[in-house]
Write an enzyme that holds these catalytic residues in place. Sequence first.
Site, PDB file in Angstrom:
ATOM      1  N   SER A  19      -3.018   5.707   3.861  1.00  0.00           N
ATOM      2  CA  SER A  19      -3.035   5.028   2.553  1.00  0.00           C
ATOM      3  C   SER A  19      -1.726   4.299   2.297  1.00  0.00           C
ATOM      4  O   SER A  19      -0.772   4.425   3.028  1.00  0.00           O
ATOM      5  CB  SER A  19      -3.321   6.036   1.458  1.00  0.00           C
ATOM      6  OG  SER A  19      -2.376   7.073   1.502  1.00  0.00           O
ATOM      7  N   THR A  66       7.269   6.152  13.676  1.00  0.00           N
ATOM      8  CA  THR A  66       6.113   6.095  12.768  1.00  0.00           C
ATOM      9  C   THR A  66       6.381   7.065  11.614  1.00  0.00           C
ATOM     10  O   THR A  66       7.037   6.683  10.650  1.00  0.00           O
ATOM     11  CB  THR A  66       4.780   6.417  13.476  1.00  0.00           C
ATOM     12  OG1 THR A  66       4.890   7.667  14.145  1.00  0.00           O
ATOM     13  CG2 THR A  66       4.411   5.334  14.467  1.00  0.00           C
ATOM     14  N   LYS A 113      10.084   9.217  20.142  1.00  0.00           N
ATOM     15  CA  LYS A 113       9.529   9.282  18.792  1.00  0.00           C
ATOM     16  C   LYS A 113       8.422  10.334  18.773  1.00  0.00           C
ATOM     17  O   LYS A 113       7.831  10.648  19.800  1.00  0.00           O
ATOM     18  CB  LYS A 113       9.029   7.913  18.318  1.00  0.00           C
ATOM     19  CG  LYS A 113       7.948   7.249  19.112  1.00  0.00           C
ATOM     20  CD  LYS A 113       6.534   7.572  18.743  1.00  0.00           C
ATOM     21  CE  LYS A 113       6.292   7.446  17.252  1.00  0.00           C
ATOM     22  NZ  LYS A 113       4.895   7.920  16.962  1.00  0.00           N
ATOM     23  N   THR A 170       1.500  12.073  20.284  1.00  0.00           N
ATOM     24  CA  THR A 170       1.673  10.719  19.786  1.00  0.00           C
ATOM     25  C   THR A 170       3.112  10.370  20.088  1.00  0.00           C
ATOM     26  O   THR A 170       3.769   9.608  19.435  1.00  0.00           O
ATOM     27  CB  THR A 170       1.412  10.665  18.277  1.00  0.00           C
ATOM     28  OG1 THR A 170       1.151   9.332  17.910  1.00  0.00           O
ATOM     29  CG2 THR A 170       2.557  11.190  17.472  1.00  0.00           C
ATOM     30  N   GLU A 214       6.155  16.901  11.371  1.00  0.00           N
ATOM     31  CA  GLU A 214       5.896  16.510   9.980  1.00  0.00           C
ATOM     32  C   GLU A 214       6.055  17.693   9.023  1.00  0.00           C
ATOM     33  O   GLU A 214       5.384  18.696   9.162  1.00  0.00           O
ATOM     34  CB  GLU A 214       4.507  15.873   9.895  1.00  0.00           C
ATOM     35  CG  GLU A 214       4.556  14.463  10.490  1.00  0.00           C
ATOM     36  CD  GLU A 214       3.285  14.040  11.203  1.00  0.00           C
ATOM     37  OE1 GLU A 214       2.461  14.909  11.485  1.00  0.00           O
ATOM     38  OE2 GLU A 214       3.155  12.832  11.483  1.00  0.00           O
ATOM     39  N   ASN A 236       0.056  14.283   6.308  1.00  0.00           N
ATOM     40  CA  ASN A 236      -1.089  13.980   7.156  1.00  0.00           C
ATOM     41  C   ASN A 236      -2.381  13.772   6.386  1.00  0.00           C
ATOM     42  O   ASN A 236      -3.360  13.262   6.931  1.00  0.00           O
ATOM     43  CB  ASN A 236      -1.265  15.063   8.207  1.00  0.00           C
ATOM     44  CG  ASN A 236      -0.213  14.942   9.278  1.00  0.00           C
ATOM     45  OD1 ASN A 236      -0.085  13.890   9.886  1.00  0.00           O
ATOM     46  ND2 ASN A 236       0.572  15.981   9.472  1.00  0.00           N
TER      47      ASN A 236
END
Lengths: 417, 417
Positions: free
Chosen positions: A417, A162, A188, A199, A289, A412
């Site tokens: 979007s 992702t 992942k 996640t 991230e 994040n």
Amino acid sequence: MMAGKDVPVSPLAPKRQPKVPAVPGVRFATAEAGIRYRGRTDVVLMLLDEGTQVAGVFTRSKCPSAPVDWCRENLAQGSGRAVVVNSGNANAFTGLKGRDSVKLTAQIAAKAAGCKPQEVFIASTGVIGEPLDATKFEGVLQDCAKRAADGPWVDAAKAIMTTDTFPKALSRKAKIDGKDVVLAGIAKGAGMIAPDMATMLSFVFTDAAIAAPVLQALLSKGVKGSFNAVTVDSDTSTSDTLMLFATGKATDRGVPEITEINDARLSGFKRALNSLLLELAHLVCKDGEGARKFVEVRVAGATSARSAKRVALSIANSPLVKTAIAGEDANWGRVVMAVGKAGEPADRDRLDISFGEIMVAQQGARAPSYDETAVSDYMRGEHIVITADLGLGRGRSTVWTCDLTKAYVEINGDYRS
Amino acid sequence: MMAGKDVPVSPLAPKRQPKVPAVPGVRFATAEAGIRYRGRTDVVLMLLDEGTQVAGVFTRSKCPSAPVDWCRENLAQGSGRAVVVNSGNANAFTGLKGRDSVKLTAQIAAKAAGCKPQEVFIASTGVIGEPLDATKFEGVLQDCAKRAADGPWVDAAKAIMTTDTFPKALSRKAKIDGKDVVLAGIAKGAGMIAPDMATMLSFVFTDAAIAAPVLQALLSKGVKGSFNAVTVDSDTSTSDTLMLFATGKATDRGVPEITEINDARLSGFKRALNSLLLELAHLVCKDGEGARKFVEVRVAGATSARSAKRVALSIANSPLVKTAIAGEDANWGRVVMAVGKAGEPADRDRLDISFGEIMVAQQGARAPSYDETAVSDYMRGEHIVITADLGLGRGRSTVWTCDLTKAYVEINGDYRS
């Protein structure tokens, strides 16, 4: 938003993609089911030979996703024949529709794999709360089953990404009773990584013959020091899934079946599994991230290992510690703060703190030898080790995290979007 | 780094600085002691008339600062004559030197105020781990005592700022037995704001005559719904201090002294105090580092109020929820995630979530009425209310936080440089 488009590959990614060998009894193929992304694979179907034993560990979220509920329910039988993993939609908080969607996915996969729906394990990752249209798997999984092959693993790793910036696939070799077995795993991340898992999805496969209860015991223990010891942002997802499959095909080469957890012949396998889980967990963390630094937090001298882990997580989850590391600032005062707020036994006047090998704080005050230049140099590195010795007992624990950068907020703040 | 230099004033700051009246029995003056900053005040000395009653609530950190230790110790006597607050250095994790430094500060202030060192309360905020040179207060506090006046309160608020972008000074009026009393308070944030309190200092003064044990009971209760219900980043500082002083000068105007917590004449004062504490806490939150949105998290339907508060804090502290709000993204999936990870009783299939008045999730799935455009419009506002109804019981709790922006990372990645 899709990783790879705007977000550069993590600077902490391994320089080379490791080669991962085939695991006898496991075949797979990936496809573009068009769940959410365009121009990339978003589903993998894995086929497992008959008799494959299964173990699993799942999120402790009180609001688990529909696939997690499904897997937990079917884990009891101890065996499985297929795995379906999709990215782009987590099928979490989707109510009755979500349950129906999982059921339909299992039916489609079962037909493709030639097994019962209850023998299909399912995981979904991506956006929460959007209904997942499982009819998109129709035909797609059938086709995957036809194309299924024993590699390349990196393709499976890519299909489940992702916000990951690089695919994560690794392997290990081990010996059981002097004969080779192989382990291969994919994982992942990347956000929502905190104990207990996130996640985070990971699937590990081996050709060893290990009975489901033994497999489960190995996995439940192995997760503690690996996936449950990494944290990106203290958030825990609804979808965390770690599964371990043993096809038993190695028996063809005379490897004995293991049915007891205390079997001494398991020791090499255990080491290899733990090492594989740890490296997979580290890769997830290195792809946190916006991560630019890999941070290891070691706590020693706590009153117990459990207490040490709590203190370590308090440090590793502190936004102020993590932003300081992003700023290459050896701000050990924030480490003191994080020790203090953990609520665990701690005595300011016995606390020692080091960055790397450099002691910065000693027994409740700045270390007499404190050298700002040396510490600043150290902070420019990619791998930062923070050690806090509480000086109270023998409890110790290590956890891993990454720094908190502006890119984390960027990624994040703009995910949907 | 000093606020005001590079960091713009929070967009959430009140448009006008409120006027704060004098509190009979309280005089103060500020000065530049040169602790760390140049060209701004960094210390305030407050003088309290004889007989002033004192209450205090402090950080629950296991590694409290030397001034916190000092205040806790001297609180037992129930009265005080002076307060010294400095910014620039927290005198935390400074070992024996830190204790000596507090003692010396108290001696200097006592001489200036004409009282005993034990009657001086001290708070320090700023960098941790640097020795604080208290000799810098010599002469400075003496001079403050000479200049001490009953205003302006905004000067006192300015002297204690660190990364704050605006001074925080507020007041309330209340009636005791039909006669007016006044309350005035100052506060500073901004990071490390989480229950139980943070790098947060606040001092509230009244001319009411209230005995120390009653004052303490009022403060201990009042802090729960105010300062202990705001969180900027889940970090808890070593220095959190909230103190309440009652000079008793209102007795000159015939206001009766209150010596019992159950005295019915206290009800108006109690309301005024709680309202003042809440607004001060909100101001601290609105000045959270990099904050652009003020976020109210309401949890209802929990099995208990305690459980509701834990869930509310789990939402309010989630980096993924906070970055989504910064990105004006109504990502209620992350709210589900945060409810799920709190570890409190929750049932996915009973959970309702609203942003403002707009219900986005209902009984475990996206609300049938869900209107992305309406929600997106709402998210552009400055004050975001998230409501999660767990549908299990009658427990409810509200906490406040701010969004997590790139500026937070910028400010905190560069604090010491």
